[in-house]
Design a protein around this motif. Structure first.
Motif, mmCIF file in Angstrom:
data_model
loop_
_atom_site.group_PDB
_atom_site.id
_atom_site.type_symbol
_atom_site.label_atom_id
_atom_site.label_comp_id
_atom_site.label_asym_id
_atom_site.label_seq_id
_atom_site.Cartn_x
_atom_site.Cartn_y
_atom_site.Cartn_z
ATOM 1 N N VAL B 6 12.458 -7.805 -1.282
ATOM 2 C CA VAL B 6 11.524 -7.910 -0.438
ATOM 3 C C VAL B 6 11.841 -6.562 0.461
ATOM 4 O O VAL B 6 10.762 -5.905 0.922
ATOM 5 N N LYS B 7 12.960 -6.543 1.095
ATOM 6 C CA LYS B 7 13.067 -5.332 1.988
ATOM 7 C C LYS B 7 12.864 -3.904 1.373
ATOM 8 O O LYS B 7 12.184 -3.077 2.121
ATOM 9 N N HIS B 8 13.117 -3.644 0.021
ATOM 10 C CA HIS B 8 12.646 -2.431 -0.597
ATOM 11 C C HIS B 8 11.127 -2.260 -0.790
ATOM 12 O O HIS B 8 10.671 -1.100 -0.720
ATOM 13 N N ILE B 9 10.704 -3.532 -1.343
ATOM 14 C CA ILE B 9 9.047 -3.429 -1.376
ATOM 15 C C ILE B 9 8.622 -3.100 -0.293
ATOM 16 O O ILE B 9 7.534 -2.115 -0.122
ATOM 17 N N VAL B 10 8.837 -3.688 0.758
ATOM 18 C CA VAL B 10 8.311 -3.255 2.212
ATOM 19 C C VAL B 10 8.542 -1.755 2.695
ATOM 20 O O VAL B 10 7.554 -1.071 2.886
ATOM 21 N N ARG B 11 9.644 -1.398 2.542
ATOM 22 C CA ARG B 11 10.273 0.038 2.787
ATOM 23 C C ARG B 11 9.134 1.207 1.747
ATOM 24 O O ARG B 11 8.839 1.891 2.497
ATOM 25 N N LEU B 12 9.195 0.692 0.548
ATOM 26 C CA LEU B 12 8.398 1.457 -0.271
ATOM 27 C C LEU B 12 6.963 1.537 -0.079
ATOM 28 O O LEU B 12 6.346 2.455 0.118
ATOM 29 N N THR B 13 6.449 0.602 0.521
ATOM 30 C CA THR B 13 4.570 0.168 0.954
ATOM 31 C C THR B 13 4.752 1.235 2.091
ATOM 32 O O THR B 13 3.815 2.062 2.102
ATOM 33 N N LEU B 14 5.828 0.863 3.177
ATOM 34 C CA LEU B 14 5.346 1.857 4.391
ATOM 35 C C LEU B 14 5.599 3.445 4.051
ATOM 36 O O LEU B 14 4.945 4.229 4.436
ATOM 37 N N LEU B 15 6.495 3.683 3.228
ATOM 38 C CA LEU B 15 6.735 4.934 2.935
ATOM 39 C C LEU B 15 5.370 5.505 2.345
ATOM 40 O O LEU B 15 5.011 6.600 2.603
ATOM 41 N N LEU B 16 4.892 4.958 1.256
ATOM 42 C CA LEU B 16 3.655 5.349 0.614
ATOM 43 C C LEU B 16 2.631 5.713 1.499
ATOM 44 O O LEU B 16 1.667 6.386 1.656
ATOM 45 N N LEU B 17 2.468 4.408 2.547
ATOM 46 C CA LEU B 17 1.068 4.809 3.266
ATOM 47 C C LEU B 17 1.259 5.806 4.302
ATOM 48 O O LEU B 17 0.359 6.756 4.472
ATOM 49 N N ALA B 18 2.676 6.208 4.841
ATOM 50 C CA ALA B 18 2.783 7.325 5.494
ATOM 51 C C ALA B 18 2.617 8.657 4.556
ATOM 52 O O ALA B 18 2.188 9.375 5.051
ATOM 53 N N VAL B 19 3.049 8.563 3.560
ATOM 54 C CA VAL B 19 3.013 9.723 2.645
ATOM 55 C C VAL B 19 1.451 10.371 2.305
ATOM 56 O O VAL B 19 1.124 11.453 2.467
ATOM 57 N N SER B 20 0.896 9.032 1.957
ATOM 58 C CA SER B 20 -0.712 9.223 1.864
ATOM 59 C C SER B 20 -1.570 9.666 2.925
ATOM 60 O O SER B 20 -2.353 10.518 3.052
ATOM 61 N N ALA B 21 -1.231 9.103 4.289
ATOM 62 C CA ALA B 21 -1.820 9.337 5.408
ATOM 63 C C ALA B 21 -1.668 10.898 5.893
ATOM 64 O O ALA B 21 -2.548 11.662 6.164
#
Lengths: 329, 327
Positions: B6-21
């Motif tokens: 769960v921790k890594h999925i949350v991290r990945l999601t946040l990372l991808l959101l930031a990168v796309s933004a």
């Protein structure tokens, strides 16, 4: 034994005799187990005192004109301050010096005059020289302990080494499960016995123990060194390198006082009964500094001595109890 | 374990959101006008003001950036990556086809640079100060300071143009139907870009491995191993490699980001139809959908590499593995 009789036993040119003997030291086959004569180890370096660009290279000797002998059946303690080059001496006797080290002098092992190449053929081998290092950091952190005690097997001797490892573990009270542990899982006491087993796995004739009882208080250290006593009694020789003079006097047969890169006096433990039996002024000063004596620095004792030995002499009584508690684990 | 996932999925999601933004914001802020870039210079000049305004309206130039981003994000969450302006095809198709090329290229470069770099680093570290060490060090310092695209150009000039051993570009022979292309031809086209990418990657890995090897050679356990009668190389084989493997693995997986960055330049030089080349095209053409998708894809790739390094570290190192169990 009488001094004269000893001299007569020597068949080689190693009629040394800058040292005195004890009852247990004997010259098997007419020579010392280990004899180091006039050993100097130096490194070429720039003169640190010269101005920057004018600095010239010179040779700085870390060990100078050092002589010491180990007989079969005895423990010889090399006592000196920490950081004074004792480990370098151990390395040199094992032929492990750096290529840039300038080594002169002679090392005789079991009657043979040794160079770096011939020392390489006896270290870790049966009837050769083995090292017992100070701490668990000398074990590969990523390899199981059992495999490390067995050591590097050449073709076809794997099972023999495994069998020897089982015997050693049995003898030193190490459970079979210890063999499957990694070094970081060992307690202090286990680690010490494992390191000893590593050395004994090679079936050596001479053991060089480099501060093998770090952090132990005197009584526990003496107990830990009983294994070395047994090894010596069975016909081996032990060179015990330590900074702890009290420990040396309790377990060794002879004491070699190491100072400024050389052995200033090599004498039997009995000589430490009275300062009059000691020849060198530094040994005498050491005697006076022992807690059970007058604790004073008799005569002219230079500052370097105080720095070197002041700490270790008082170390016996002041060790925190937590260290000895860990040892029981 | 569940917590870890769960921790890594949350991290990945946040990372991808930031990168796309960030990618979205950057492309909006870039001076490239997507309308102008896509209509073409000649058509744009001959176009009437009214027509231009109409086009701008059609492309949504006046929609605020945050609204555009939210629209894009909403579509992506529904599985629609949008349409690439430059390739006039669904972004998913463009990426799927090109990712294959890029991943093959990267995989070859990654393995070659890892194996070669590790071997050179170990030899140089063990023989520190010797001739081999000096040669390896010189090689690494020269290559570490060589830009990948320049080296690519040099290779093109020497091996493709001068000697004619390799094609000058593309991933398949020009003018040949896709169905007729053989594996040998694909491999032949990949050699130069892969070598360029590997040769530059080797330098970093070899220098890091060399430093680590020197540390290991000076360790107590190597000294003790030699004191027990092992020769230097026996000690290296038995204890050295094992202890060098851990940092090497971390380094190797962390180097994915560098190789990906290098592939952008190398693909451009060799006209190699991969993600890197598409990223350049997308950025120059104001193709927001494609650029964002590529940014997200590469971020996920690098994240994946680092995650694998983390997990492998725990599996290989008993100090971490057993520590986790007892905790």
């Amino acid at each position: 034994m009488e001094e004269r009789a000893h001299s007569a036993e020597h068949t080689h040119l190693q009629t040394h005799h800058h040292h005195s003997h004890t009852a247990s030291s004997h010259h098997e086959r007419g020579h010392h187990l280990l004899q180091v004569s006039s050993l100097s180890i130096g490194f070429r370096m720039y003169d640190p005192d010269a101005p920057y660009f004018a600095a010239e290279q010179r040779v700085s000797n870390v060990i100078e004109d050092l002589s010491i002998s180990v007989h079969v059946g005895e423990i010889v303690a090399v006592v000196g301050a920490s950081g004074s080059g004792k480990t370098l001496l151990a390395d040199c006797i094992m032929g492990l010096y750096e290529p840039n080290a300038l080594v002169t002098g002679e090392v005789w092992f079991d009657g043979q005059n040794m160079g770096a190449d011939s020392l390489a053929t006896v270290r870790g081998r049966a009837g050769g020289i083995a090292l017992v290092p100070q701490s668990v950091s000398h074990l590969d952190p990523l390899m199981r302990v059992g495999k490390q005690v067995e050591g590097f097997s050449r073709r076809g001797e794997g099972s023999a080494r495994a069998a020897r490892r089982v015997k050693l573990f049995e003898r030193y009270g190490l459970d079979e499960s210890v063999g499957r542990m990694y070094p970081f899982e060992l307690s202090g006491g286990m680690a010490r016995r494992v390191l000893l087993c590593c050395a004994l796995a090679g079936d050596p004739k001479l053991i060089i123990a480099d501060e093998p009882t770090p952090g132990l208080d005197l009584d526990l250290a003496v107990k830990a060194l009983e294994d070395f006593r047994a090894f010596a009694d069975e016909g081996g020789g032990v060179m015990l390198i330590t900074h702890d003079i009290e420990l040396a006097l309790r377990v060794a047969d002879r004491v070699a006082v190491f100072r400024d890169g050389t052995i200033v006096e090599e004498t039997s433990v009995e000589s430490f009964a009275s300062p009059d039996l000691l020849k060198h002024p530094f040994s005498k000063a050491l005697w006076h500094a022992l807690p059970e004596h007058d604790f004073s620095w008799a005569g002219a004792v230079e500052g370097s001595m105080q720095q070197g030995f002041g700490a270790c002499v008082s170390a016996g009584g002041e060790k925190p109890s937590s260290v000895s508690g860990k040892e029981e684990a | 374990m569940g917590k870890f996932v769960v921790k890594h999925i949350v991290r990945l999601t946040l990372l991808l959101l930031a990168v796309s933004a960030i990618a979205f914001g950057l492309i909006a802020a870039s001076p490239v006008d997507p309308v102008q870039a896509n209509v073409g210079q000649a058509a744009w000049v001959s176009m009437s003001e009214a027509k231009r305004a109409q086009l701008a309206e059609y492309w949504g130039v006046n929609t605020p950036i945050w609204e555009r981003y939210v629209n894009w994000l909403g579509a992506v969450l529904h599985g629609d990556l949008g349409t690439s302006l430059r390739y006039n095809a669904p972004v998913a198709d463009v990426i799927a086809w090109r990712a294959g090329n890029t991943l093959a290229l990267m995989a070859v470069a990654w393995v070659v640079s890892g194996v070669l770099g590790f071997a050179l680093g170990v030899v140089a570290g063990v023989k520190r100060g010797g001739v081999v060490d000096k040669v390896v060090k010189a090689y690494c310092f020269v290559l570490a300071s060589t830009p990948a695209f320049w080296l690519g150009l040099l290779f093109l000039m020497v091996f493709a143009v001068g000697l004619g051993w390799f094609p000058i570009g593309f991933s398949v022979p020009i003018g040949k139907a896709a169905a007729d292309v053989t594996f040998a031809e694909v491999a032949h086209h990949m050699v130069l870009p892969a070598i360029t990418l590997s040769v530059v990657g080797v330098a970093q890995i070899a220098l890091h491995t060399r430093e680590k090897t020197i540390d290991v050679m000076e360790s107590d356990y190597m000294r003790f191993a030699r004191a027990r009668g092992l020769t230097t190389w026996q000690a290296v084989r038995r204890h050295g490699l094992r202890n060098l493997a851990l940092p090497a693995i971390t380094l190797q997986f962390a180097s994915i980001s560098e190789i990906f960055g290098g592939s952008v330049l190398v693909e451009q030089v060799f006209s190699y139809p991969g993600l890197g080349q598409a990223a350049v095209t997308a950025a120059l053409g104001g193709d927001a959908a494609l650029l964002c998708a590529i940014a997200v894809f590469s971020a996920a790739l690098v994240f994946g590499g680092n995650l694998i390094a983390n997990i492998l570290y725990g599996v290989i190192d008993p100090r971490i593995r057993k520590g986790e169990v007892s905790r």
